[in-house]
Design a protein around this motif. Sequence first.
Motif, PDB file in Angstrom:
ATOM      1  N   MET A  52       0.831  -1.198   0.000  1.00  0.00           N
ATOM      2  CA  MET A  52       0.000   0.000   0.000  1.00  0.00           C
ATOM      3  C   MET A  52       0.869   1.253   0.000  1.00  0.00           C
ATOM      4  SD  MET A  52      -3.057   1.054   2.639  1.00  0.00           S
ATOM      5  CE  MET A  52      -3.892  -0.496   2.358  1.00  0.00           C
ATOM      6  N   ALA A  53       1.927   1.239   0.792  1.00  0.00           N
ATOM      7  CA  ALA A  53       2.819   2.396   0.862  1.00  0.00           C
ATOM      8  C   ALA A  53       3.505   2.630  -0.479  1.00  0.00           C
ATOM      9  CB  ALA A  53       3.858   2.197   1.964  1.00  0.00           C
ATOM     10  N   THR A  54       3.959   1.556  -1.105  1.00  0.00           N
ATOM     11  CA  THR A  54       4.610   1.675  -2.417  1.00  0.00           C
ATOM     12  C   THR A  54       3.633   2.187  -3.459  1.00  0.00           C
ATOM     13  OG1 THR A  54       6.180  -0.095  -1.907  1.00  0.00           O
ATOM     14  CG2 THR A  54       5.806   0.390  -4.235  1.00  0.00           C
ATOM     15  N   LEU A  55       2.446   1.634  -3.470  1.00  0.00           N
ATOM     16  CA  LEU A  55       1.436   2.063  -4.432  1.00  0.00           C
ATOM     17  C   LEU A  55       1.037   3.515  -4.189  1.00  0.00           C
ATOM     18  CD1 LEU A  55      -0.227   1.174  -6.839  1.00  0.00           C
ATOM     19  CD2 LEU A  55      -1.934   0.271  -5.254  1.00  0.00           C
ATOM     20  N   TYR A  56       0.961   3.920  -2.940  1.00  0.00           N
ATOM     21  CA  TYR A  56       0.643   5.315  -2.619  1.00  0.00           C
ATOM     22  C   TYR A  56       1.726   6.245  -3.154  1.00  0.00           C
ATOM     23  CZ  TYR A  56      -0.419   9.570  -0.114  1.00  0.00           C
ATOM     24  OH  TYR A  56      -0.702  10.869   0.182  1.00  0.00           O
ATOM     25  N   ARG A  57       3.004   5.866  -2.967  1.00  0.00           N
ATOM     26  CA  ARG A  57       4.106   6.696  -3.478  1.00  0.00           C
ATOM     27  C   ARG A  57       4.027   6.820  -4.990  1.00  0.00           C
ATOM     28  NH1 ARG A  57       7.071   4.087   0.613  1.00  0.00           N
ATOM     29  NH2 ARG A  57       7.851   2.521  -0.827  1.00  0.00           N
ATOM     30  N   ARG A  58       3.676   5.728  -5.657  1.00  0.00           N
ATOM     31  CA  ARG A  58       3.529   5.792  -7.116  1.00  0.00           C
ATOM     32  C   ARG A  58       2.372   6.700  -7.510  1.00  0.00           C
ATOM     33  NH1 ARG A  58       5.480   1.113 -10.676  1.00  0.00           N
ATOM     34  NH2 ARG A  58       7.264   0.380  -9.508  1.00  0.00           N
ATOM     35  N   ALA A  59       1.251   6.565  -6.819  1.00  0.00           N
ATOM     36  CA  ALA A  59       0.088   7.409  -7.122  1.00  0.00           C
ATOM     37  C   ALA A  59       0.438   8.876  -6.921  1.00  0.00           C
ATOM     38  CB  ALA A  59      -1.094   7.012  -6.227  1.00  0.00           C
ATOM     39  N   GLU A  60       1.179   9.155  -5.872  1.00  0.00           N
ATOM     40  CA  GLU A  60       1.605  10.524  -5.613  1.00  0.00           C
ATOM     41  C   GLU A  60       2.520  11.032  -6.736  1.00  0.00           C
ATOM     42  OE1 GLU A  60       2.882  12.910  -1.668  1.00  0.00           O
ATOM     43  OE2 GLU A  60       4.024  11.089  -2.074  1.00  0.00           O
ATOM     44  N   ALA A  61       3.401  10.176  -7.231  1.00  0.00           N
ATOM     45  CA  ALA A  61       4.294  10.560  -8.332  1.00  0.00           C
ATOM     46  C   ALA A  61       3.490  10.819  -9.605  1.00  0.00           C
ATOM     47  CB  ALA A  61       5.339   9.472  -8.574  1.00  0.00           C
ATOM     48  N   TYR A  62       2.473   9.999  -9.865  1.00  0.00           N
ATOM     49  CA  TYR A  62       1.623  10.225 -11.044  1.00  0.00           C
ATOM     50  C   TYR A  62       0.878  11.552 -10.924  1.00  0.00           C
ATOM     51  CZ  TYR A  62       2.369   5.221 -11.983  1.00  0.00           C
ATOM     52  OH  TYR A  62       2.921   3.993 -12.223  1.00  0.00           O
ATOM     53  N   ALA A  63       0.361  11.839  -9.735  1.00  0.00           N
ATOM     54  CA  ALA A  63      -0.349  13.104  -9.519  1.00  0.00           C
ATOM     55  C   ALA A  63       0.600  14.290  -9.695  1.00  0.00           C
ATOM     56  CB  ALA A  63      -0.974  13.125  -8.126  1.00  0.00           C
ATOM     57  N   ASN A  64       1.815  14.153  -9.186  1.00  0.00           N
ATOM     58  CA  ASN A  64       2.802  15.225  -9.351  1.00  0.00           C
ATOM     59  C   ASN A  64       3.156  15.428 -10.821  1.00  0.00           C
ATOM     60  OD1 ASN A  64       2.884  15.675  -6.597  1.00  0.00           O
ATOM     61  ND2 ASN A  64       4.678  14.390  -6.281  1.00  0.00           N
ATOM     62  N   ARG A  65       3.230  14.348 -11.569  1.00  0.00           N
ATOM     63  CA  ARG A  65       3.520  14.466 -13.006  1.00  0.00           C
ATOM     64  C   ARG A  65       2.389  15.208 -13.713  1.00  0.00           C
ATOM     65  NH1 ARG A  65       6.649  15.773 -16.964  1.00  0.00           N
ATOM     66  NH2 ARG A  65       6.018  14.841 -18.917  1.00  0.00           N
ATOM     67  N   CYS A  66       1.152  14.874 -13.383  1.00  0.00           N
ATOM     68  CA  CYS A  66       0.014  15.579 -13.985  1.00  0.00           C
ATOM     69  C   CYS A  66       0.099  17.072 -13.680  1.00  0.00           C
ATOM     70  CB  CYS A  66      -1.307  15.014 -13.444  1.00  0.00           C
ATOM     71  SG  CYS A  66      -1.717  13.366 -14.066  1.00  0.00           S
ATOM     72  N   SER A  67       0.401  17.407 -12.449  1.00  0.00           N
ATOM     73  CA  SER A  67       0.525  18.820 -12.068  1.00  0.00           C
ATOM     74  C   SER A  67       1.652  19.507 -12.827  1.00  0.00           C
ATOM     75  CB  SER A  67       0.784  18.938 -10.567  1.00  0.00           C
ATOM     76  OG  SER A  67      -0.345  18.530  -9.847  1.00  0.00           O
ATOM     77  N   ALA A  68       2.780  18.827 -12.971  1.00  0.00           N
ATOM     78  CA  ALA A  68       3.916  19.417 -13.677  1.00  0.00           C
ATOM     79  C   ALA A  68       3.588  19.695 -15.136  1.00  0.00           C
ATOM     80  CB  ALA A  68       5.133  18.500 -13.573  1.00  0.00           C
ATOM     81  N   VAL A  69       2.883  18.762 -15.780  1.00  0.00           N
ATOM     82  CA  VAL A  69       2.507  18.961 -17.188  1.00  0.00           C
ATOM     83  C   VAL A  69       1.547  20.140 -17.301  1.00  0.00           C
ATOM     84  CG1 VAL A  69       1.314  17.946 -19.168  1.00  0.00           C
ATOM     85  CG2 VAL A  69       2.928  16.563 -17.855  1.00  0.00           C
ATOM     86  N   LEU A  70       0.564  20.199 -16.415  1.00  0.00           N
ATOM     87  CA  LEU A  70      -0.400  21.305 -16.448  1.00  0.00           C
ATOM     88  C   LEU A  70       0.279  22.648 -16.194  1.00  0.00           C
ATOM     89  CD1 LEU A  70      -3.475  19.745 -14.627  1.00  0.00           C
ATOM     90  CD2 LEU A  70      -3.211  20.202 -17.080  1.00  0.00           C
ATOM     91  N   GLU A  71       1.225  22.684 -15.267  1.00  0.00           N
ATOM     92  CA  GLU A  71       1.947  23.927 -14.994  1.00  0.00           C
ATOM     93  C   GLU A  71       2.766  24.368 -16.200  1.00  0.00           C
ATOM     94  OE1 GLU A  71       4.227  23.413 -11.399  1.00  0.00           O
ATOM     95  OE2 GLU A  71       2.416  23.054 -10.220  1.00  0.00           O
ATOM     96  N   ALA A  72       3.369  23.411 -16.907  1.00  0.00           N
ATOM     97  CA  ALA A  72       4.152  23.739 -18.100  1.00  0.00           C
ATOM     98  C   ALA A  72       3.249  24.310 -19.191  1.00  0.00           C
ATOM     99  CB  ALA A  72       4.888  22.507 -18.612  1.00  0.00           C
ATOM    100  N   VAL A  73       2.079  23.727 -19.355  1.00  0.00           N
ATOM    101  CA  VAL A  73       1.128  24.225 -20.350  1.00  0.00           C
ATOM    102  C   VAL A  73       0.647  25.616 -19.959  1.00  0.00           C
ATOM    103  CG1 VAL A  73      -1.173  23.869 -21.346  1.00  0.00           C
ATOM    104  CG2 VAL A  73       0.402  21.936 -21.130  1.00  0.00           C
ATOM    105  N   GLU A  74       0.363  25.805 -18.686  1.00  0.00           N
ATOM    106  CA  GLU A  74      -0.065  27.114 -18.210  1.00  0.00           C
ATOM    107  C   GLU A  74       1.007  28.173 -18.487  1.00  0.00           C
ATOM    108  OE1 GLU A  74      -1.967  29.090 -14.177  1.00  0.00           O
ATOM    109  OE2 GLU A  74      -0.526  27.457 -13.965  1.00  0.00           O
ATOM    110  N   GLN A  75       2.259  27.819 -18.241  1.00  0.00           N
ATOM    111  CA  GLN A  75       3.350  28.758 -18.495  1.00  0.00           C
ATOM    112  C   GLN A  75       3.446  29.097 -19.980  1.00  0.00           C
ATOM    113  OE1 GLN A  75       5.058  30.279 -16.066  1.00  0.00           O
ATOM    114  NE2 GLN A  75       5.969  31.530 -17.654  1.00  0.00           N
ATOM    115  N   ASP A  76       3.258  28.083 -20.839  1.00  0.00           N
ATOM    116  CA  ASP A  76       3.273  28.327 -22.291  1.00  0.00           C
ATOM    117  C   ASP A  76       2.165  29.295 -22.689  1.00  0.00           C
ATOM    118  OD1 ASP A  76       5.432  26.667 -22.653  1.00  0.00           O
ATOM    119  OD2 ASP A  76       4.239  24.952 -23.371  1.00  0.00           O
ATOM    120  N   VAL A  77       0.984  29.111 -22.135  1.00  0.00           N
ATOM    121  CA  VAL A  77      -0.155  29.986 -22.458  1.00  0.00           C
ATOM    122  C   VAL A  77       0.129  31.410 -22.001  1.00  0.00           C
ATOM    123  CG1 VAL A  77      -2.588  30.464 -21.946  1.00  0.00           C
ATOM    124  CG2 VAL A  77      -1.854  28.123 -22.481  1.00  0.00           C
ATOM    125  N   ILE A  78       0.701  31.551 -20.820  1.00  0.00           N
ATOM    126  CA  ILE A  78       1.043  32.887 -20.312  1.00  0.00           C
ATOM    127  C   ILE A  78       2.047  33.552 -21.247  1.00  0.00           C
ATOM    128  CG2 ILE A  78       2.266  34.089 -18.452  1.00  0.00           C
ATOM    129  CD1 ILE A  78       0.929  32.055 -16.514  1.00  0.00           C
TER     130      ILE A  78
END
Length: 82
Positions: A52-78
């Motif tokens: 469960m702990a390992t899977l949680y860390r992976r889920a957190e990494a996936y969520a962080n990746r989604c945020s990073a991609v969205l932030e990069a797109v937001e910066q491009d739009v700005i």
Amino acid sequence: MAEPKPKRRRSTVDPEGQWQTEVEQLSFNEARTALELAMAKLQSSELEVEEMATLYRRAEAYANRCSAVLEAVEQDVIEWDS
């Protein structure tokens, strides 16, 4: 008498570090899908605490990746609006 077999050397690649590197290469949709699958497994399965702990860390990494991609797109739009 037979010669002893050489001991297997441990891999120098950190399995956790390896999957984290792979997560950084995922597209938004790939990371989102992986996050959804991880969350479903966390919610529906009776996992061992370590799993469960390992899977949680992976889920957190996936969520962080989604945020990073969205932030990069937001910066491009700005930058485009400038």
